[in-house]
Design an enzyme around this catalytic site. Structure first.
Site, PDB file in Angstrom:
ATOM      1  N   LYS A  68      73.460  37.251  60.072  1.00  7.83           N
ATOM      2  CA  LYS A  68      74.322  38.139  60.868  1.00  7.83           C
ATOM      3  C   LYS A  68      75.133  39.101  59.995  1.00  7.83           C
ATOM      4  O   LYS A  68      75.479  40.194  60.423  1.00  7.83           O
ATOM      5  CB  LYS A  68      75.265  37.299  61.740  1.00  7.83           C
ATOM      6  N   TYR A 190      65.917  38.161  67.088  1.00  3.49           N
ATOM      7  CA  TYR A 190      67.049  37.324  66.664  1.00  3.49           C
ATOM      8  C   TYR A 190      66.550  35.973  66.109  1.00  3.49           C
ATOM      9  O   TYR A 190      66.987  35.532  65.035  1.00  3.49           O
ATOM     10  CB  TYR A 190      68.009  37.127  67.843  1.00  3.49           C
ATOM     11  N   VAL A 259      74.114  27.343  60.473  1.00  2.00           N
ATOM     12  CA  VAL A 259      73.831  25.941  60.778  1.00  2.00           C
ATOM     13  C   VAL A 259      72.709  25.350  59.910  1.00  2.00           C
ATOM     14  O   VAL A 259      72.450  24.155  59.969  1.00  2.00           O
ATOM     15  CB  VAL A 259      73.521  25.704  62.279  1.00  2.00           C
TER      16      VAL A 259
HETATM   17  N1  GLU Z   1      69.921  30.516  65.223  1.00  7.95           N
HETATM   18  C1  GLU Z   1      71.133  29.792  65.469  1.00  7.95           C
HETATM   19  C2  GLU Z   1      71.572  29.993  66.896  1.00  7.95           C
HETATM   20  O1  GLU Z   1      71.482  31.079  67.366  1.00  7.95           O
HETATM   21  C3  GLU Z   1      72.160  30.302  64.507  1.00  7.95           C
HETATM   22  C4  GLU Z   1      73.432  29.556  64.652  1.00  7.95           C
HETATM   23  C5  GLU Z   1      74.247  29.571  63.409  1.00  7.95           C
HETATM   24  O2  GLU Z   1      73.755  29.446  62.308  1.00  7.95           O
HETATM   25  O3  GLU Z   1      75.454  29.732  63.596  1.00  7.95           O
HETATM   26  O4  GLU Z   1      72.002  29.105  67.563  1.00  7.95           O
END
Ligand code: GLU
Length: 305
Positions: A68, A190, A259
């Site tokens: 992000k 995404y 995460v």
């Molecule tokens: N791909 C995960 C989600 O969208 C990323 C979450 C994260 O790393 O904060 O839930």
């Protein structure tokens, strides 16, 4: 700088933290990662100087929400401050995938690091490039100097099969008229962006533009100084889920966690740090990563405060 001594002290300090926390379960492909892994890399400002690292710093892991930061940078580089009309810059004080907050606030995500905000950024990157995930991968390859960085299809499919909450967020955004592209396309880009596999060394290098006040690895400008400042500021208030206050308190650096267990931290004007420890606390932050960065800033005095 005596990196060897510093790494020994940090590694000693993280040992108790490795026993705490839990590997992310909600994306099945991540649930099988060994929780006792730990790596740390430091990349100094000069791209030609070799990064320093310890432990599992060369082991690729799932970057997840670390992506992000980079999608935000690519969109800010193209759009400048107009992005901030579509997404806020305040701490969320709510879980990173909250539907209730998005609905209450009429489809304007609190910040670009909650999932709804990241979906808006990916939507914009898709409009700008026609291939958001490809643009991100190419940028990361260039900035890290590693042309082998790639997606992990198993992780992308795993999240796509189980990503009901992200799908709900995307549909809610679309219902409020906040997306320009079809929901399935935005979700697809995404999930793939989150699935990129990278190691601590490459992530620390790729984030270097944030410590260089917007300058890329080749010294060309990606962001203005103030845009780089804005990303660091949003990392400070919202980069570590709804524990950003606790993180600022302990570590005192702009940072973003994911995460997959990674954390990128920026020491403007000096270096970037990336840690990896897959076991997470109940906010979703790496237990080993937080302890490592806490120890690092305590021993070096590198906090921005
Ligand atoms: N791909 C995960 C989600 O969208 C990323 C979450 C994260 O790393 O904060 O839930």
């Amino acid at each position: 700088m005596d990196y060897r001594g510093l790494f020994e002290d940090v590694t000693r300090a993280v040992q108790p933290a490795l026993a705490g926390g839990r590997v992310a379960q909600y994306i099945p492909a991540l649930a099988s990662v060994d929780p006792s892994r730990f790596g740390l890399a430091i990349a100094e400002l000069n791209h030609r100087s070799k990064p320093h690292g310890t432990g599992d710093w060369l082991e690729p892991f799932s970057i997840q929400s670390l992506s992000k930061v980079f999608t935000l940078a690519l969109v800010l580089a193209a759009d400048g401050d107009t992005l901030w009309t579509r997404v806020g810059k305040e701490p969320s004080g709510a879980p990173f995938n909250s539907l209730a907050q998005l609905e209450r606030e009429h489809g304007i995500p609190r910040n670009p690091f909650v999932n709804a905000g990241a979906l808006v950024v990916t939507d914009r990157l898709l409009t700008l490039t026609g291939d958001a995930r490809g643009a991100l991968r190419d940028f990361l390859r260039t900035e890290s100097g590693n042309p082998r960085i790639d997606f992990d299809a198993e992780v992308a499919f795993s999240e796509s099969r189980h990503g009901h909450r992200n799908a709900a967020l995307a549909h809610l955004l679309a219902d409020h008229g906040r997306l320009d592209n079809p929901v399935p396309d935005v979700l697809d880009h995404y999930f793939w962006q989150c699935s990129l596999a990278m190691n601590c060394r490459d992530l620390a290098r790729a984030a270097g533009f944030l410590a260089r006040h917007g300058l890329r690895a080749d010294a060309t400008r990606l962001l203005t100084r103030s845009e780089a400042k804005r990303i660091n500021a949003v990392m400070l208030i919202g980069g570590t889920y709804d524990a950003a206050g606790e993180f600022a308190h302990r570590v005192g650096l702009p940072a973003k966690s994911g995460v997959g267990g990674g954390i990128i931290a920026v020491i403007p004007g000096r270096c970037t740090v990336c840690t990896w420890g897959p076991a997470l606390d109940h906010h979703g932050n790496s237990t080993a990563g937080i302890t490592a960065l806490d120890t690092l800033t305590t021993l070096t005095g590198w906090s921005i405060f």
